[in-house]
Design an enzyme around this catalytic site. Sequence first.
Site, PDB file in Angstrom:
ATOM      1  N   SER A  78       0.871  -1.050   0.069  1.00 10.21           N
ATOM      2  CA  SER A  78      -0.022   0.001  -0.015  1.00 10.21           C
ATOM      3  C   SER A  78       0.678   1.168  -0.004  1.00 10.21           C
ATOM      4  CB  SER A  78      -0.828  -0.194   1.353  1.00 10.21           C
ATOM      5  OG  SER A  78      -0.266  -0.068   2.412  1.00 10.21           O
ATOM      6  N   ASP A  79       1.764   1.461   0.907  1.00  8.77           N
ATOM      7  CA  ASP A  79       2.841   2.696   1.025  1.00  8.77           C
ATOM      8  C   ASP A  79       3.439   2.805  -0.377  1.00  8.77           C
ATOM      9  OD1 ASP A  79       4.177   0.572   1.654  1.00  8.77           O
ATOM     10  OD2 ASP A  79       5.140   1.549   3.393  1.00  8.77           O
ATOM     11  N   CYS A  80       3.950   1.517  -0.936  1.00 11.75           N
ATOM     12  CA  CYS A  80       4.629   1.865  -2.136  1.00 11.75           C
ATOM     13  C   CYS A  80       3.931   2.342  -3.310  1.00 11.75           C
ATOM     14  CB  CYS A  80       5.289   0.358  -2.593  1.00 11.75           C
ATOM     15  SG  CYS A  80       6.584  -0.220  -1.294  1.00 11.75           S
ATOM     16  N   GLU A 132       2.840   6.273  -2.692  1.00  8.76           N
ATOM     17  CA  GLU A 132       4.191   7.045  -2.802  1.00  8.76           C
ATOM     18  C   GLU A 132       4.330   7.083  -4.469  1.00  8.76           C
ATOM     19  OE1 GLU A 132       5.240   9.022  -0.543  1.00  8.76           O
ATOM     20  OE2 GLU A 132       4.723   8.064   1.251  1.00  8.76           O
TER      21      GLU A 132
END
EC number: 5.4.99.57
Length: 759
Positions: free
Chosen positions: A492-494, A497
Site C-alpha cells: 500500500s505505501d509503495c 508514494e
Amino acid sequence: MWRLRIGAKAKDNTHLFTTNNYVGRQIWEFDANAGSPEELAEVEEARRNFSNNRSRFKASADLLWRMQFLREKKFEQKIPRVIVEDAEKITYEDAKTALRRGLLYFTALQADDGHWPAENAGSIFFNAPFVICLYITGHLEKIFTHEHRVELLRYMYNHQNEDGGWGLHVESPSNMFCSVINYICLRILGVEAGHDDKGSACARARKWILDHGGATYSPLIGKAWLSVLGVYDWSGCKPIPPEFWFLPSFFPVNGGTLWIYLRDIFMGLSYLYGKNFVATSTPLILQLREEIYPEPYTNISWRQARNRCAKEDLYYPQSFLQDLFWKGVHVFSENILNRWPFNNLIRQRALRTTMELVHYHDEATRYITGGSVPKVIAVFHMLACWVEDPESDYFKKHLARVPDFIWIGEDGLKIQSFGSQVWDTALSLHVFIDGFDDDVDEEIRSTLLKGYDYLEKSQVTENPPGDYMKMFRHMAKGGWTFSDQDQGWPVSDCTAESLECCLFFESMSSEFIGKKMDVEKLYDAVDFLLYLQSDNGGITAWQPADGKLVEFIEDAVVEHEYVECTGSAIVALAQFNKQFPGYKKEEVERFITKGVKYIEDLQMVDGSWYGNWGVCFIYGTFFAVRGLVAAGKCYNNCEAIRRAVRFILDTQNTEGGWGESYLSCPRKKYIPLIGNKTNVVNTGQALMVLIMGNQMKRDPLPVHRAAKVLINSQMDNGDFPQQEIMGVFKMNVMLHFPTYRNMFTLWALTHYTKALRGL
C-alpha cells in the site's frame, strides 16, 4: 572486482522469466579482470575502514556500487561545501547551495533504468539459510564461487559481536538463533571449529552457544533449520502441520488471514515438517551434533527441548493459552494425523495441497516470493521443491533467482530482500519533485523522467492468475511492489508514494514530460488503495485485515493496519481527488475522512506515532503528520498536529538534531541514541514535521538549528554520513536502508529552502 549490473537479462531463459524485460533487476558479478589498480585500492580501503571501525559503525555505507556509479558517470562535485558557523544565520542561498550539491550527487547514483539501487539487508539471519539449503541440495559450490565465499566470510567476521555471538541484526546483541546458524554457516564454508584466521571466530561463537545452554535454546525457526540439516530432531519442534492449510475461513487463524510473510514461511516449512525431511548425514553434520550442545547428542530430551528458548531470543513470552494451544496441536498432529490410517488419508493429501500452494505462490512472484523474510527464511520453499523432486524445474527456477538476493558491500556479501527499488525510487523522486522549480536544468529533468519511466514500467498491471483468492492471494492490479514488477506483490505505501509521483508528472505539460501514463492505470492504483482500507479507517500493507484476533495471537501472525501506510495513502488520494475529482470522489473522500480518524486515534500520549517500518516514533510521526496535512489539517485546527510538534520539540537534542535508537521499536517507547547523539535521517524527518506544523511562523529557531545540523553534516562530495540503522519490520528485525541518508536529508532541505524563500 565486483560490479553491479542493472536490468541483467537471463542467461537461462528456461528457468528465469520476467514480465517487463527485467527492469530494476540488480545483479552483482565478479570480474577478475575489472578495475584499475587505483579502483581496487579504493575498494580495499573501504573494506579496511569498515573492519577497523566496525565496533563504532555497525551498518555499511553501501560504498562499492556508489564508487562504481560515480566513476562510470565521471561525477565531480564542483559546488563548494557550505559550513554554517555557530553565530551565523543560514541564508536562502546557503540552504539552496547545500540542496543543490546533494541533488547533483544523488542524481549520479540513479541507474540508467531510472531507479536508485541500494542494499536492503541488515538482519544477520539472512545468509545462513541460503548456505544451509545449498549445502543440503549439493549446489553450494555452483552458486557460491570462491569469490562469493570470501565475501560471505568477510560479512560474518565483520558482524560477529565481541562476545563471540551474532545478533538478530547488525546493531543487536547476540542471540541463540543467529549465533547457532552463523556458526554452522562458518563450518559449512570450511572454517575449522577450533581455529581460523580471524581470531578464532568459531571457537568464540561455540563458547557463546554453550555458555547460553546450547542449540536446544534456539527459537522455532532455528530449530526447524537445524532439523532439516540433521543436527536436531523434528520431535523437538513445535508442530507445523501441513493440515493447517485445510482450516476453514471461520477459524480465528487460517491460511487466508496469516500475515503474508508468515504464510510464505509456513508453506514450505509445513511441507518439510510433514515429510519429516532430514538431510543426508555427512561427517560435518556428525561433528556439528557434538559441537553445539553441552551434552551428548544421544542424551538430549527432545520433548523437553521443544519449549526451550533462550532469554535473548524470547521477545514475547508464551502465555498459558499458547502453551495449551501448542500442546493440543502437537498431540493432534503427531499422535493422530501422523499415524495410520490418517497419514494416508489426510497427511499425504495435505502435503500435496501444500506444494500446490508453494508452486502457485512461487510462479506468481517469478520465484522472488513474497518478501525479504519469506525468501530468506523460506528458502524452505526452495528446499521443499528439491525434496519433492531434485530435478524439477520448480527447484531450478529457484536457483536461477538466487543472484537477485545477493548484495555486496564493503562489509562483505549479504543476502538481502529482493530489493527496495520502487520504494527508494518513489521517495527519491519526492526530493526532486518537492524541490522542483521553473528553472530546472536538463540534468534534473532527465533524473525526473527516468524515475517516472521506472515507476510506469514497474506498476503491477494484472491480478494473480486463476482463482487467486482460493490460493490466499488478493487483488494486485494497479499497485506497486517494494521492488520491481516481476515480484508482483504490491504494497500500500509503495503504491501510494508511487501514485503521488505519477500524479505530479500527470500535471506537467507534454512538452516537459512527453508521453504520459495511461489515466486508467492511475485509476487502478486508486482502486487498489481503496480495497485495502479497514473498517477502522487504517490501511494494511498487502491484503485486507480479515484476521479474527484472539487473546493469544500477536499482530505478527495476522495482517493489520499501519499508520505510515495510512498517511501515505491519504497524501496520494487527496492529490488524486484534486486532479481527478470525477473518479470515485465520494469513496476517496470517505477514505480520507476515516483515515484521518484512524491516525488521530492511534496517536500516543506523548504526541508521537509508533512507526512499524522505520525507527520509530519520529518515522511514524513524519508519515502521520504528512497525511493529516494533506487532508487539510494544520497546527491551528488540529490538536493531533499540535501534540506532534510538541513531541518533536521535546526530543530535539542540544546539537539541534534528533537521534532515535532502534530499541524504541521493541520497547514501544521513545529511546534516544546513547549520548543523545544526532542521526541525520531522524533529523530530516523531524525537521519536516516542524515545517509542516508551521513552526517557522511561531518560533523558527528549532528549525534553523536542525537545518544547520543537516547542512554541516554534508560531506565534500554531497553525500551524508552513514550512521545508525533506520529500517525495521515487526518491531525486532532491523533493515538497512542506506539511501535514507540522502532521501530524508535532501527532502528536508527542500522543505527548508522553500520555507526560507517564503519568509
